[in-house]
Design an enzyme around this catalytic site. Sequence first.
Site, short mmCIF file in Angstrom:
data_model
loop_
_atom_site.label_atom_id
_atom_site.label_comp_id
_atom_site.label_asym_id
_atom_site.label_seq_id
_atom_site.Cartn_x
_atom_site.Cartn_y
_atom_site.Cartn_z
N GLY A 188 0.81 -1.21 0.00
CA GLY A 188 0.00 0.00 0.00
C GLY A 188 0.84 1.27 0.00
N ASN A 189 0.16 2.37 -0.24
CA ASN A 189 0.84 3.66 -0.33
C ASN A 189 -0.18 4.79 -0.42
OD1 ASN A 189 0.35 3.50 -3.43
ND2 ASN A 189 1.62 1.73 -2.95
N HIS B 99 -6.11 -7.18 -9.03
CA HIS B 99 -5.08 -6.38 -8.36
C HIS B 99 -5.62 -5.89 -7.02
CE1 HIS B 99 -2.07 -2.78 -8.53
NE2 HIS B 99 -1.91 -3.54 -7.47
N HIS C 73 -3.56 3.55 -2.36
CA HIS C 73 -3.65 2.19 -2.92
C HIS C 73 -3.36 1.22 -1.78
CE1 HIS C 73 -3.35 -1.40 -5.23
NE2 HIS C 73 -2.06 -1.52 -5.07
N SER D 269 9.16 3.20 -1.82
CA SER D 269 8.89 1.79 -2.14
C SER D 269 9.59 0.84 -1.14
CB SER D 269 9.39 1.47 -3.55
OG SER D 269 9.08 0.13 -3.89
N GLY D 270 8.78 -0.11 -0.64
CA GLY D 270 9.37 -1.21 0.13
C GLY D 270 9.88 -0.86 1.50
N SER E 54 7.15 4.84 -4.42
CA SER E 54 6.33 3.63 -4.52
C SER E 54 6.26 3.13 -5.97
CB SER E 54 4.90 3.94 -4.05
OG SER E 54 4.02 2.91 -4.47
N SER E 55 6.19 1.81 -6.12
CA SER E 55 6.08 1.24 -7.48
C SER E 55 4.77 1.65 -8.14
CB SER E 55 6.16 -0.29 -7.40
OG SER E 55 5.17 -0.78 -6.49
N ASP E 56 3.80 2.09 -7.34
CA ASP E 56 2.50 2.51 -7.90
C ASP E 56 2.49 3.99 -8.30
OD1 ASP E 56 1.43 0.35 -5.46
OD2 ASP E 56 0.87 0.04 -7.56
O1 LIG Z 1 0.32 -3.24 -5.74
C1 LIG Z 1 1.46 -3.46 -5.32
C2 LIG Z 1 2.16 -4.71 -5.69
O2 LIG Z 1 1.25 -5.55 -6.41
C3 LIG Z 1 2.13 -2.42 -4.47
O3 LIG Z 1 1.12 -1.56 -3.96
C4 LIG Z 1 2.85 -2.98 -3.25
O4 LIG Z 1 1.89 -3.54 -2.40
C5 LIG Z 1 3.56 -1.85 -2.54
O5 LIG Z 1 4.58 -1.41 -3.38
P1 LIG Z 1 5.51 -0.17 -2.93
O6 LIG Z 1 4.62 1.01 -2.68
O7 LIG Z 1 6.21 -0.60 -1.65
O8 LIG Z 1 6.47 0.02 -4.09
#
Ligand SMILES: O=C(CO)[C@@H](O)[C@H](O)COP(=O)(O)O
Length: 229
Positions: free
Chosen positions: A27-28, A168, A94, A44-45, A73-75
């Site tokens: 999440g983020n 997702h 998210h 991220s992470g 964040s990857s999102d």
């Molecule tokens: O949807 C996803 C992965 O499917 C991401 O939301 C991860 O759950 C969190 O990623 P980061 O925010 O740590 O990059």
Amino acid sequence: MLEELKKAVYEANMLLPKYGLVTFTWGNVSQIDRETGYFAIKPSGVDYDKLTPEDMVLMDLDGNKIEGKYNPSSDTPTHLELYKAFPNIGGIVHTHSPWATSWAQAGRGIPCYGTTHADYMYGEIPCVRCLTKEEIDGAYEKNTGLLIAEYFKENDYEAVPAVLCKNHGPFTWGRDGHEAVHNAVVLEEVAKMAARCETINPQVKPAPQELQDKHYYRKHGADAYYGQK
Ligand SMILES: O=C(CO)[C@@H](O)[C@H](O)COP(=O)(O)O
């Protein structure tokens, strides 16, 4: 730079584990400063219990990192596309919160079965389609944002500040990060109630339209959720 924004985004992110919406680093939350066009987002992470306000990553709407020692964040590309598409959105969340994500994995929107739902979201909470192979193989997160933006170009994102992405999970939004988190909590509660409702009565129908209207417009009235209609 934008220390107040980073502090607000840090505090909003810390609400995700507080309300049980995330596990581990999932999440983020982000929030945008429309004057500069910069938004702050969770790195991220990074574990929530290790986060500080200074760790929030500042990005611009071209996807450039403005400030921050971590990767965003990857999102981030999804958040970015939504900020570009909808000027009234000030904050985005998210998560992989379990009940909302279960509806997303099932590929179903969440019908409005009662006033709890209707108080906050007008009608069904949609589930947008899964991305195609090409979209997945390409810029997955950007394409997720474009798909959500495409859906809400034809639907009222102010009346339903939430969406489920098939296979997702959920995204919610609001005038700022805290309101987006509030909507994420409401979404998870409504998703849980609706799932249980269908288990108790598989023939259940959505709440009568007049009841939905009464509750939604009593809270939101003629003034839009984000300002004057
Ligand atoms: O949807 C996803 C992965 O499917 C991401 O939301 C991860 O759950 C969190 O990623 P980061 O925010 O740590 O990059």
